[in-house]
Motif scaffolding. Structure first.
Motif: not given
Length: 530
Positions: A346-352
Motif C-alpha cells: 500500500g501507499n502507506n508502507t515504506l520498504l527499507v
C-alpha cells in the motif's frame, strides 16, 4: 586569588577519573549477536582500551577494518554466514507454516539439531586452526591481554582463553548447550521454563511434565551433538583431564543480556551481572526522509516491522498477506524487508533495507512494533515502552515474546496463523486499540530505567574490575569444579543410606541372636518328654 586557584586545580585533579587502558581479546559470534557485541566494543574503545577481534575469513558481519578494533582473521573453508543460514531459514519457515503441530514440532527439532551441530562443527574446525598455528598463539601470548571477552553461544573463545591463560568474561544469554543460567545457577524445572517450551514460570502438573521433556531434549542435544565436539578439541590440545564443561562454567564474569523486568525471577550467582538493555539509548533525530514520512502519519502515528538480522525475505504469499494487511491500516508503516516488492504493497508502507530501529522506537509518533522476538529488539521496545505484536520464527523468539505477553505488553501471532482469518489485522488492531498494552509497556519501561547506574556502565565497571584484579575468583562458586554426584550430594545420601542399612542389618542380627538365645533357654528349661 592564587590560593583559590590552587584549590580549584587540586580539586579538579582529584575529581579526574583516570582510565588505565587495557588490552582485550574479543571472540564474538555472528549475526544479531555481533550487533550487540559491537555496541560493547565501541564503549570499551571509548574508555581507552585496545581491542583485538577474532574473525574468520568468511565473516558475515564482522569487518576486517574498524576504528574501534584491530581484526585477527582466521582462514576457514566454511562459516556461519548468509550462504549457510538462508537455506535453513527457508526450511524453518516452511515447517512453521505446517498444519500438524506434532509434525511441525518434530521437524523443527530435527532441523535445529542439524543446524546447531553444523555450526559447532565449523566452530571447532576454526578453533583447531587457531590452536595449530603456533605463530598465531605465540603472538597472542606476546600481546599480554588483560582478559578475553567472548559470546559463549560458540566455544572458540572459551577454549582460546584456556590456551592463553586469560581471565574470561561472557557477553551472554546463550551458551553452546542452551540458556546460560542452566550451566551456572540452580534452575528448578518447577518454575523455570525451558527454551522452546512456550511456558511461563507458573506451571501446572501437565506443563511441568512438558517442561521436563524440553529439558531432556536440550540435555540430549548438548550431550550427544555439541559437547563431544568441543571435548575432542580439548583432549587433542590439552589432554583428557581438561573438560570443556569445566572451562565453560569457569568464566570469571557472566554479563547477562537480560534483566528481571524481562526475564522471570530465578536463582543466580555472584559473578552474574545483569545488563539487559545495555544497547538501548535515547532516540536521536531521524534521517530527514524518515522524519518526513512519520510526520505525514498525522494523529494515527506509525508502525515499524522487522524480522531481525537473519531474515532478509519471506515467501512471496506471506509477504503479500503482510503488505495487504498494512494497506488496510490508517497508520504509516516502515517495514525492514529486502525481498521482492509485494504486489499488495500500500501507499502507506515504506520498504527499507535498514532502519534506525532504536530511534524509531523512541519517536513520539510510534504506535506499535511488529517483531520476530529477538532479545535486542524486545529490550529496545521495553526501553521505549512500545507494545509489540510478535511473529516468532525459531529458537528463543516465541519464549521471548511470551515474557512480554505474560506482562501484558505483547500479542503473540504464530507464523502458521498469520495468513488465516485476518489474524494479523486483528492482532494489530487489538494492540493498537486496547490501552492496556501500551500502559503495561510504559510500566515496564519505567521499571527498566529505574536503576542506580545504566546497564552499560555496570558492564564496563565489572569488565574493568576483572582487568584490575586479574580475574574474579572470589565470586565463582565451586560448583563448576564438582562432579555431578558431589554437586547433588548423591555420595552423601548413599553414605547415610549405607549407615541406615548397616544399622538395620545389625539390629536384625542382634534380635535374631536374642531370639535364638531365648529359644535355646526355653528348650533347656523344658526338656522333651518321652
Amino acid at each position: 586569588l592564587m590560593s583559590a586557584l590552587l584549590v580549584l586545580i587540586f580539586s579538579t585533579f582529584l575529581s579526574w577519573k583516570v582510565t588505565h587502558g587495557g588490552k582485550i581479546l574479543i571472540v564474538p559470534f555472528e549475526g544479531s549477536h555481533w550487533v550487540n557485541m559491537k555496541v560493547m566494543i565501541k564503549a570499551l574503545h571509548s574508555q581507552g582500551h585496545a581491542l583485538d577481534v577474532v574473525r574468520n575469513s568468511k565473516s558475515w558481519y564482522i569487518k576486517d577494518d574498524s576504528p574501534h578494533y584491530d581484526a585477527i582473521t582466521v582462514p576457514v573453508d566454511e562459516a556461519f554466514n548468509n550462504d549457510f543460514i538462508n537455506p535453513i531459514l527457508k526450511k524453518i519457515i516452511s515447517i512453521e507454516r505446517g498444519e500438524s503441530p506434532l509434525i511441525t514440532f518434530v521437524s523443527l527439532q530435527a532441523e535445529m539439531f542439524s543446524a546447531l551441530s553444523e555450526i559447532h562443527r565449523m566452530t571447532c574446525e576454526m578453533t583447531m586452526t587457531m590452536l595449530k598455528d603456533e605463530n598465531l598463539i605465540n603472538s597472542l601470548k606476546a600481546r599480554k591481554y588483560d582478559l578475553l571477552l567472548t559470546d559463549p553461544a560458540w566455544g572458540s573463545g572459551i577454549i582460546l582463553a584456556h590456551a592463553l591463560n586469560l581471565p574470561l568474561v561472557y557477553n551472554v544469554r546463550w551458551i553452546t548447550g542452551g540458556e546460560g543460567h542452566l550451566a551456572i545457577a540452580p534452575s528448578p524445572l518447577s518454575y523455570i521454563p525451558m527454551v522452546g517450551s512456550g511456558l511461563t514460570d507458573k506451571m501446572n502438573f501437565k506443563e511441568r511434565l512438558k517442561n521436563f521433556l524440553f529439558y531432556m531434549i536440550w540435555e540430549a542435544q548438548d550431550t550427544f551433538l555439541i559437547r563431544p565436539q568441543y571435548q575432542a578439541v580439548c583432549e587433542r590440545f590439552f589432554g583428557p583431564e581438561v573438560r570443556y564443561t569445566d572451562l565453560q562454567r569457569g568464566a570469571d564474569l557472566w554479563l547477562m543480556r537480560v534483566d528481571f523486568v524481562f526475564e522471570f525471577p530465578r536463582p543466580t550467582m555472584p559473578n552474574v551481572i545483569y545488563m539487559g538493555g545495555f544497547q538501548c539509548k535515547p532516540a536521536e533525530p531521524l534521517p530527514q526522509h524518515l522524519e518526513d514520512f512519520v510526520q505525514s502519519s498525522g494523529d494515527h502515528g506509525f508502525i515499524i516491522m522487522s524480522l531481525g538480522t537473519l531474515v532478509s525475505e519471506i515467501p512471496a504469499d506471506l509477504a503479500n498477506e503482510i503488505a495487504a494487511t498494512f494497506a488496510k491500516l490508517p497508520q504509516k508503516v516502515i517495514w525492514r524487508y529486502k525481498g521482492e516488492k509485494p504486489d499488495t504493497l500500500g501507499n502507506n508502507t515504506l520498504l527499507v533495507d535498514w532502519m534506525p530501529q532504536n530511534d524509531l522506537l523512541g519517536h513520539p509518533k510510534i504506535k506499535l512494533f511488529v517483531a520476530h522476538g529477538g532479545t535486542n529488539g524486545l529490550q529496545e521496545a521495553i526501553y521505549h515502552g512500545v507494545p509489540v505484536v510478535g511473529i516468532p520464527l525459531f529458537f528463543d523468539q516465541y519464549d521471548n515474546i511470551l515474557r512480554l505477553a505474560d506482562r501484558g505488553g505483547a500479542k503473540i501471532l504464530p507464523l502458521a496463523r498469520l495468513d488465516k482469518d485476518d489474524n494479523f489485522l486483528k492482532a494489530i488492531q487489538e494492540v493498537l486499540t486496547e490501552p492496556s498494552y501500551r500502559n503495561n509497556m510504559q510500566r515496564l519501561s519505567r521499571l527498566h530505567r529505574d536503576q542506580p547506574v545504566t546497564p552499560m556502565d555496570n558492564a564496563l565497571f565489572w569488565m574493568e574490575f576483572v582487568m584490575r584484579h586479574k580475574g574474579a575468583a572470589h565470586l565463582k562458586a565451586q560448583a563448576y569444579r564438582m562432579p555431578w554426584y558431589s554437586y547433588h550430594s548423591v555420595d552423601v545420601a548413599l553414605f547415610f543410606l549405607a549407615i541406615v542399612a548397616v544399622i538395620a542389618l545389625m539390629s536384625r542380627v542382634f534380635f535374631r541372636l536374642v531370639c535364638l538365645k531365648k529359644c535355646q533357654k526355653q528348650k533347656n528349661n523344658h526338656p522333651n518328654k518321652k
